[in-house]
Motif scaffolding. Sequence first.
Motif, short mmCIF file in Angstrom:
data_model
loop_
_atom_site.label_atom_id
_atom_site.label_comp_id
_atom_site.label_asym_id
_atom_site.label_seq_id
_atom_site.Cartn_x
_atom_site.Cartn_y
_atom_site.Cartn_z
N ILE A 43 4.04 -4.19 -9.95
CA ILE A 43 3.11 -5.12 -8.96
C ILE A 43 3.52 -6.40 -9.24
N ARG A 129 -3.60 -10.80 -10.85
CA ARG A 129 -4.12 -10.30 -9.47
C ARG A 129 -3.36 -9.00 -9.45
N ALA A 130 -2.12 -8.67 -10.28
CA ALA A 130 -1.42 -7.58 -10.42
C ALA A 130 -2.24 -6.30 -11.00
N LYS A 132 -5.53 -6.40 -11.34
CA LYS A 132 -6.66 -5.75 -10.49
C LYS A 132 -5.98 -4.91 -9.62
N LEU A 133 -5.12 -5.33 -9.01
CA LEU A 133 -4.43 -4.58 -7.90
C LEU A 133 -3.86 -3.30 -8.49
N SER A 134 -3.65 -3.08 -9.71
CA SER A 134 -2.84 -1.85 -10.16
C SER A 134 -4.05 -0.58 -9.93
N ASN A 154 -10.43 -2.39 -4.96
CA ASN A 154 -9.30 -2.14 -4.11
C ASN A 154 -9.54 -0.96 -3.02
N TYR A 157 -4.31 -0.51 0.02
CA TYR A 157 -3.27 -0.52 -0.73
C TYR A 157 -2.37 -1.89 -0.09
N ILE A 158 -1.91 -2.77 -1.20
CA ILE A 158 -1.16 -3.75 -1.01
C ILE A 158 0.42 -3.61 -1.51
N TYR A 159 0.21 -3.27 -2.75
CA TYR A 159 1.49 -3.06 -3.30
C TYR A 159 1.75 -1.63 -3.61
#
Length: 159
Positions: A43, A129-130, A132-134, A154, A157-159
């Motif tokens: 990410i 941010r990555a 958290k997004l994981s 989350n 899904y963004i990535y």
Amino acid sequence: MERFQKIVWHEKYKETYERLQQLEIDRKFCGHDIEHFLSVARISYLMILEKRLPVSKDIIYATALLHDLGRADQYEKGISHEEVGAILAEEILTDCGYTREERKFMTDTILRHRDMKEESESFASIFYRADKLSRDCIHCKARQECYWPEEKKNNKYIY
């Protein structure tokens, strides 16, 4: 072989990673395993590419492989995982051939990866941010018990 590949074969890394996996064997919340480390790396890498920032894949993956390694000492000794993680990273990165400037860049990111206050386009902010997004909050079996507030989870899904 890229330098970040050497990290997973480093004796200190292997020993600490295995200890962390044993300490989290019954953890029902998000774990800190190779899947998480690689998700954060991938990410981060995509975000860096999108922003066209001059951070190499080698630096991104090395930081991701090391960023939560200090959790083992956090569980066993109550030490901040960011602080002990930066110390571990310094040793491992030195042995794997990273320069002083690269090590400082990565250890600063590790120290800040849990509590970024500013929104910026810095590597540390993107890495935060990555991280958290994981997390796959949508499919998490412990979602209802999770201490993250709903607005931080989350839900897409963004990535």
